[in-house]
Structures are given as structure tokens and as C-alpha cells.
Design an enzyme around this catalytic site. Sequence first.
Site, short mmCIF file in Angstrom:
data_model
loop_
_atom_site.label_atom_id
_atom_site.label_comp_id
_atom_site.label_asym_id
_atom_site.label_seq_id
_atom_site.Cartn_x
_atom_site.Cartn_y
_atom_site.Cartn_z
CG LEU A 76 -1.73 -1.25 1.56
CD1 LEU A 76 -2.66 -0.98 2.74
CD2 LEU A 76 -2.52 -1.70 0.35
CB CYS A 80 4.99 10.77 -1.55
SG CYS A 80 6.20 11.97 -0.92
CD GLN A 96 9.02 3.08 2.39
OE1 GLN A 96 8.00 3.77 2.29
NE2 GLN A 96 9.31 2.43 3.51
CD GLU A 117 1.38 14.25 -1.74
OE1 GLU A 117 2.54 14.25 -1.29
OE2 GLU A 117 1.10 13.86 -2.89
N GLY A 118 0.50 13.10 2.06
CA GLY A 118 0.74 13.65 3.39
C GLY A 118 0.02 12.93 4.51
NE ARG A 119 2.92 9.62 8.46
CZ ARG A 119 3.78 10.59 8.76
NH1 ARG A 119 3.32 11.80 9.02
NH2 ARG A 119 5.06 10.36 8.81
CB THR A 139 6.75 13.64 10.19
OG1 THR A 139 5.75 13.52 9.19
CG2 THR A 139 6.89 12.31 10.91
CG ASP A 151 -1.39 7.81 9.17
OD1 ASP A 151 -2.15 8.08 8.22
OD2 ASP A 151 -0.53 6.92 9.13
NE ARG A 153 -0.90 6.98 5.73
CZ ARG A 153 0.33 6.46 5.71
NH1 ARG A 153 0.88 6.12 4.57
NH2 ARG A 153 0.99 6.29 6.84
CE LYS A 179 1.19 2.02 4.48
NZ LYS A 179 2.22 2.07 3.42
#
Length: 624
Positions: A76, A80, A96, A117-119, A139, A151, A153, A179
Site C-alpha cells: 500500500l 507522495c 520505497q 498525500e501527506g498521510r 512529522t 495519520d 489514512r 496498515k
Amino acid sequence: MTVLSETMVRPYEQPATVRSQVTVPLRFPDGFTSTAEVMTFHGLSDGQEHLLLALGEWEQTLLNQGPAGKAPLVRLHSECLTGDVFGSERCDCGPQLREAVEEISAVGGFLLYLRQEGRGIGLYSKLDAYALQDQGLDTYEANVALGRGEDERDYSAAAQMLGALGAGRISLLTNNPDKAGQLAALGIDVAEQVPTGVHLSEANHRYLAAKRNHTAHTIELPAAGSPANAAARAHAAIPTHDELLARVDALIPRLRERAEETERIRQVPDATMAELKEAGVFQMLAPQAVGGFGMGLETYVQVVRRLAQGCVSTAWSVGHLVEHVWMLARWPQEAQDEVFADGPAPLAAATGAPPGQAAEVPGGYAISGRWSFASGVMHSEWALLAAQHGDARMQFLVPVADLELLDVWHTAGLRGTGSNDLRAEGLFVPAHRALAWERLAAADNPGSSIHPDPNIHIPMATFLNMVAPAAALGAAEHAIEVFRELMMVRKVKQTVQKRQADSPLAQARFTQAYGQVATARLHWDEAVRVVSGSYGRRPVTFTDGERARYRLSLGLSGAASAEAVRLVLTGSGGSVHRLSHPLQRIQRDVNVLLNHASLTMDPILEQAGRGLLDLGFTIPAEQF
């Protein structure tokens, strides 16, 4: 981290369907290629335009995904733009993505490219978070300071995409436990979590540390002040294939100027070594985690070939010294920490001819022997020595300062390689600097579990066989260049032409020599192509037919290079036989190259014939 509610829909409760599928050939900046079946979907829960890239033998993995079979490998990958497209080193997303395509292509599976994008906070907000990180926040703290989640996501759409293909059981390529947790909660059976590599740069150490410390990513990092991290900071800028070759091409005129000196002093001059180090040549195969470039076979052999256009002895020495840095990166971590402590390119000579003897003693081994052909030893800090321990062949890593150096390299050709002998009697070697040759040479060597760089996963013999043919080809290319220059100005006695180039017979000779160089180049290209074609496999292996083809092509390339040089010499007059003349030096160097095991035609023809006829080799395949 996203918190899942008990009412979150599973992919089979709100199914998605494939809306389109198209074949897309992929090529990355380092030359790696693959082919993807790119799929789009109807009915995704978040309405975003996510993509699924099916790679390798993906259809077969779906058939095999039962409890006893190998599940498809899945990554996954959240979009980015800065890392994937522009190569930003503030994160590890671009490397990655590149790694994931190769790993999945090798075994079959899916890369899900998720528009998060950007978590999940979006591109503009991510860049705002970067500004806050520059003020000292990590971050995750930066996202929260913007009023967003650490995060955001949600992998529901990813589960739907997998469900649409029937991929209910997967191996997940990730360092991120969230994930795996989300997919499991969404009804996907995560049979295995496969870690990604650590793609460390000067700019992302803090970012990677935050992922490790804050959200339990499985990342092992060197301490901020450690030699390995210092090396990564010092050598963060990695040249492209073309950029490194351009640096080498710029050195060729000076290599030619120093060729006579190189031969006279019987080693590569210090000035040449300094220029090669400045160009970054010695770190081309070193892993990126220690500050190297992590480049592949194609770049390596091209560098050796081009160096040989300047000086064959230099090409030979440098080719092996570069290769030995790569060999050191295949050792276990403790040995690597020692040899890479001072930078990404520790220089080491390596020889196993003949192997010495090793006896086990408390804490390690005592080795004795006299080893020949230690090319590059005059510039090396370390030596890699083969020795027999009972029935096992082993390699021992020893400081050159602990060995006796015997000045015996007085030869007709390749004089500048300084390939002298080394001797030891009862020398103690600690256990962490001893390794079974079988483990070192294998695709799954100890270093392959430390470094994700593709070249570390390649069987060792593939690189060992490449230096002599590349050097012979480069030498022949230089010879044809010198021959052409001579023909344009040389007057041949007992002929009516004012210059040799005007003679039809001389024209025919030049054409013959040129054709032999072209033949050598074609065979060489074929060998490189066969070896490069194995990169996408895990483990990297060759069939007997493939091994026979590439070894035969290398042998025929060397033979054609030597024939080109012979034609050039016999048509160039008596003056070229002065020892100082470049053609005389090239001839002597190539003659010595032909006696190397990688170019000795009798055993090559015998074993290649057996491989091509599917009769099986009469020697172990890894020795051919």
C-alpha cells in the site's frame, strides 16, 4: 494512527469492481524496468482515483493464495508527489516505491497507489507541515499543529480493491503496523508482514526515527552520530548512470598519459587513485545505507570498459576494488560495521589462489597460506582471503597490515595491477571476520537481509566474471582508435600511397579489426543482457542454459577483442613494438587477460556446451 469503528464496512459488504485495465511498461531512473497491469475501479468508498498495479506472475499468486500456498505480495503506497516524482530526500517514499515494484515483480502481486498525500492531509497541508518541521517539530507533531490527525489514512478503499481481485490473503510489504491492522480489521488476511528496506539520507534520518519511535515502524537506524550515518550524510548525492560515466570519460586522457608510469611503478599511481575517489567510482556498488550509490551491473561494467580505454591495468585494478566493496557489503552486520566505519568505499584485495588452511581456535580461526594475484593490494587496507577449513571453503577478512606482502608481480602484461602475493602463518582472525564461501556467494547472503539495494541480492560469480571481458573490450576499442590515427598519417615502406589509409589492403585490415570489435561488443552486450534479466527474480538464479549463454558470450567477446588487437598490431609497423607504445602495452595486457579463468576458452566451451545441450555441468554451477 487511524482508529477503526466497529461499523466500518468490509470490502465484501461494499464491493468495488474493476472499471479498466491497461498494460504500462515501467522504467525507473536507475534503469530498472518492469511491466504493470494498471487497474482502475468503480465503487471505491472514498471516491478517490486510486490505482492498482498488478506485477509479475500476479494471476498465479491469486490461484496459490490458499492456506498452503504463497500469498501475493502487496504494497500500500500512499501518493507522495515530492518523493515519488521530484526525488525529495525528506522522506523515503520514492525509494520505497522503486523497491516495491522490484520486489513485487519478482514474486507476483500488487502495488496499490493510494491518493492519500501527506498521510491523508493533502499536498498543501503536507508542505505546511514541512515548514513546521523546519522549526523543530517532527512529522507527526507538525500534522497535529495544523489541526489535523497524526495519520488520517483510511485503507477501506485498498481492501475493496484487493477484494475486487479476490486477493483475500496477502503478504504485506510494509514497516507500518497500522496498515496490517487496518487491513485485518477490514477482512483481509495478512499472512505475513514483509519489511521494506531502510532508505536513509542526510535529510530523512529524523523523519525515519519519528516513524520508528512514534508509530512503531519496524525500522533499524544507525545512531545519528554513527559512522554509517555520517557516511550517508557525506554521500547523499547519488549520480545517475550517465553522470558517473561522464566523470569516468573525463579521466580517460589522464589515464593514457599515466599508462607508462602505471606500468613502470607496477601499481596505479596515487594521483589516479585520488581522481577515481573524487569521482565516486569506488562507491558505485556500495549500499546506499552506508553512503554508497547502490548501482547495478550495467553501470559497473561500463565503468570498467571505459577505464580500459585509458589504461587496462587501471581498469582491472579498479574493477576488482569496486567489486570487493560490494563483496564486503554481503557480510554480517558486525563485520560491516568495522570495514565501513571510515566511509562507503573500503578498499580490499581478494584472492583465493591457492586457498590457505584454517584451524578453529578459541574466538575465531588461525589461518596460514600464501595467496597469489592480489590485484589492487598496493592500495588496500583489507584483504579477503580464501582458506579451507575441513571440507568447507571459507573467506577471511584480514587487515593488510597483518600480512606479509611479497613483491612478485613482474609480468609481461597488466604490470600496473600490482597483483602481488600475500603470506600469513598462524594468523588469528576473529570469528566475526570469517564466513563460509557458500553463504557469501549466494543470492541470500547475510548482507541481503541488511541492504535492500538490488545488487546485493545477485550471486557473486556474475560480477566476478565480468571484469576481464569488459577490460578486453575497452582495450580493443582504444586499439582501433589508435590504429585509425596511425593510418591517417603513416607512410608504409614499399608502397606507392602517401599514407596507409589510402591502401585498399589497409582499408580491408581496418575493416576486419573494426568488425571484430563490433562482434566483441555484441557478445558483451548479450552477456550483460542475460545477467540483467535475472534482476527481477528472488532469489536471483540462472538456469544452466542462461549461465552457459552468458559465459559463452563473455568468452567470445574476449576472443574477438584479442583478434582485433592482433589485426591492429600486425598492420601498424615496427615502431609500435617499443614497450612505451600504447598498442604494444594493449597487446601485452590483452594477452594476459586471455589467461584469466573468465576468458579461458577450453573450459568455457566445454561447460557451455553441456549447459546448452541440457546435459548438466561437470563442475558446480557457481564455479562456472
